[in-house]
Every structure is written in structure tokens, then in C-alpha cells.
Motif scaffolding. Structure first.
Motif, mmCIF file in Angstrom:
data_model
loop_
_atom_site.group_PDB
_atom_site.id
_atom_site.type_symbol
_atom_site.label_atom_id
_atom_site.label_comp_id
_atom_site.label_asym_id
_atom_site.label_seq_id
_atom_site.Cartn_x
_atom_site.Cartn_y
_atom_site.Cartn_z
ATOM 1 N N UNK A 109 -5.290 11.526 -11.222
ATOM 2 C CA UNK A 109 -4.670 12.139 -12.637
ATOM 3 C C UNK A 109 -3.901 13.185 -12.257
ATOM 4 N N UNK A 110 -4.087 14.121 -11.202
ATOM 5 C CA UNK A 110 -3.683 15.357 -10.689
ATOM 6 C C UNK A 110 -2.410 15.303 -9.649
ATOM 7 N N UNK A 111 -2.331 13.964 -9.188
ATOM 8 C CA UNK A 111 -1.218 13.720 -8.335
ATOM 9 C C UNK A 111 -0.027 12.725 -8.704
ATOM 10 N N UNK A 112 1.209 13.259 -8.328
ATOM 11 C CA UNK A 112 2.166 12.301 -8.760
ATOM 12 C C UNK A 112 2.757 11.552 -7.481
ATOM 13 N N UNK A 188 -3.018 5.415 -5.200
ATOM 14 C CA UNK A 188 -1.924 4.991 -6.301
ATOM 15 C C UNK A 188 -0.564 5.629 -5.862
ATOM 16 N N UNK A 189 -0.862 6.777 -5.654
ATOM 17 C CA UNK A 189 0.515 7.913 -5.619
ATOM 18 C C UNK A 189 1.845 7.165 -4.632
ATOM 19 N N UNK A 190 2.786 7.155 -4.986
ATOM 20 C CA UNK A 190 4.002 6.756 -4.099
ATOM 21 C C UNK A 190 3.788 7.843 -2.847
ATOM 22 N N UNK A 215 1.858 1.859 -2.171
ATOM 23 C CA UNK A 215 3.228 2.165 -2.634
ATOM 24 C C UNK A 215 3.787 3.119 -1.424
ATOM 25 N N UNK A 216 3.604 2.706 -0.180
ATOM 26 C CA UNK A 216 3.784 3.723 0.716
ATOM 27 C C UNK A 216 5.219 3.418 1.477
#
Length: 258
Positions: A109-112, A188-190, A215-216
Motif C-alpha cells: 500500500x506504500x509502494x507505487x 505487485x508493484x511494477x 510486472x517486471x
């Protein structure tokens, strides 16, 4: 500008620069914020940079006990909550990249978006091209002279504390991180995995890191080493900004992303 944040784990030095969405820069092992010198101007033109120095590094004091990636990730989560106060992009180099991965796993939740440069997910003996290099990294060896000078110039613990911190960092590399590809599958973050073609980690290990994340994206910079942000700054900065700015990867002949 720089200041201290009183976090639960350690009183942490950090610097800020620029305007825009938050981007947290996480330096490598033995390093200080000075090693981001080739990136700061380009990135600060587009983002609000936050640069914390981790426990036992730079202006941030050491703490009792060994260095652990998990503790540094907890410190970073606390920094995001107390100082940044919003979900942020994470840019981590080497040890900083490992911390970024752990934060993305613990607190999505803290990472885009994340960028990891020269990072590994297993201990050095399992992934270094030359694991024996660890034996040569003694506190006063020539290979650590540059980092010793960085440390001694700003540490609040005094120059005499360098051998303690040097031993902690090399000990950290021997035993961690201990992530698995199953763990990485939960990121899950790109994520952009960026590496020099002659990095300390094997390219096979870097490819496994990239392939494990759903999503790498992968960038192998030719003619570069573990110090690729200093060796090829214009290219590295462009790759970072492209990754942070794109909504989705669209290619003409997708296979993995089909």
C-alpha cells in the motif's frame, strides 16, 4: 537540505529535493547519499526526492546488534509513514534495492513503482560472480578505501567505528537476503530490474529476479559494472524516468506479457 527523523528503530538522517510525486532513493551498502550525485538533478526535476541514510550509514548512527535487511526495511516503512506520508516510488541501488523489494512485499500500500539496480535476492555466496571477493573486503583493505572515506567524513559514531560497521555489512552480505522466487512472485508493484552487464551478481541471478516478478522489466546496460549509475548516468536516468512515467508496458510482439 538535511534533517533527522526520530523513527522507532533509529534516528535517521534524510535529505529532500525537488517537487512532484514522492520518490525515495535508497543507497547501497557502505554508501551515503553522495553516491546519488549523478541522479539527483535529473530526478528532482520531475519528482520530490526523499533520501534516507540507513542505520550505520552516513549521518545515521549504528545500532546494537547485526545489520539485517528486515530491520532496514522496517525503518524504511516507518520513514514512508512518518516523513513521506504517501505512497511513493522506490529507487534502490544494491542493498537499497533489496530493501525496496522487502518494503514492496511487506507494505504494498506504500509502494507505487520500484527500480532496483544491481540487487540480489539470495546471499552473496549463492549469486556473486566471484564469491571469494568477500574475503578480501576487510575494513582497511584498498577495495573499501573509498567507502571508508565516505563514512568517516560524516558518521556520528566517530571514525573509529568503521571496522565495526564494515564487518556488519560484509556479514550481512554473507547471510542475506533470503528471498525465494515464490516471495518475489508476490511483488505487485511494477518493477524495473536494472544492471550492468559486468555486475557483481551473475546475469543468471538477475534474470531470475526479473522473471519472478509478475510486472517486471529488465534493462542490462552494456559496458557497465555494479557502479552503473555513476558510469552511465544519462542512460540510467532515462531508463528510471521512463519506467516511473509509463502506465503500462506495450510492445508489438509480446510473449511473456501476452
Amino acid at each position: 537540505m538535511g534533517d533527522y527523523a526520530d523513527l522507532p528503530g533509529v534516528r535517521t538522517w534524510y535529505e529532500t529535493e525537488g517537487t512532484g510525486d514522492p520518490l525515495v532513493l535508497l543507497h547501497g551498502g557502505f554508501c551515503t547519499n553522495d553516491t546519488w550525485g549523478a541522479q539527483r538533478a535529473d530526478l528532482a526535476a520531475a519528482y520530490r526526492l526523499h533520501l534516507p541514510e540507513r542505520r550505520g550509514h552516513g549521518h545515521t548512527p549504528d545500532v546494537e546488534g547485526p545489520l539485517r535487511y528486515e530491520d532496514m526495511a522496517e525503518d524504511t516503512v516507518a520513514f514512508l509513514e512518518k516523513v513521506v506520508r504517501a505512497p511513493a516510488h522506490l529507487l534502490g541501488w544494491s542493498d537499497g534495492g533489496i530493501v525496496a523489494l522487502l518494503v514492496a512485499l511487506a507494505r504494498p500500500d506504500l509502494v507505487r513503482r520500484i527500480v532496483v539496480i544491481g540487487a540480489n535476492f539470495r546471499p552473496a555466496p549463492e549469486c556473486f560472480v566471484e564469491p571469494s571477493m568477500l574475503d578480501a573486503l576487510t575494513p582497511h583493505s584498498p577495495g573499501l578505501a573509498f567507502f571508508r572515506e565516505l563514512y568517516e567524513a560524516v558518521t556520528p559514531d566517530g571514525a573509529d567505528h568503521w571496522p565495526v560497521v564494515a564487518a556488519k555489512v560484509t556479514g550481512l552480505w554473507r547471510t542475506g537476503p533470503t528471498l525465494t522466487t515464490d516471495d518475489l512472485a508476490r511483488v505487485r508493484a511494477p518493477a524495473l530490474v536494472l544492471v550492468g552487464d559486468d555486475d557483481m551478481m551473475t546475469l543468471e541471478h538477475t534474470a531470475a529476479l526479473y522473471r519472478a516478478m509478475p510486472d517486471g522489466a529488465l534493462a542490462v546496460v552494456p559496458g557497465a559494472s555494479h557502479l552503473v549509475p555513476l558510469e552511465k548516468p544519462a542512460l540510467v536516468n532515462r531508463l528510471i524516468l521512463d519506467h516511473l512515467e509509463q502506465d503500462a508496458v506495450e510492445t508489438m510482439a509480446p510473449v511473456r506479457r501476452a
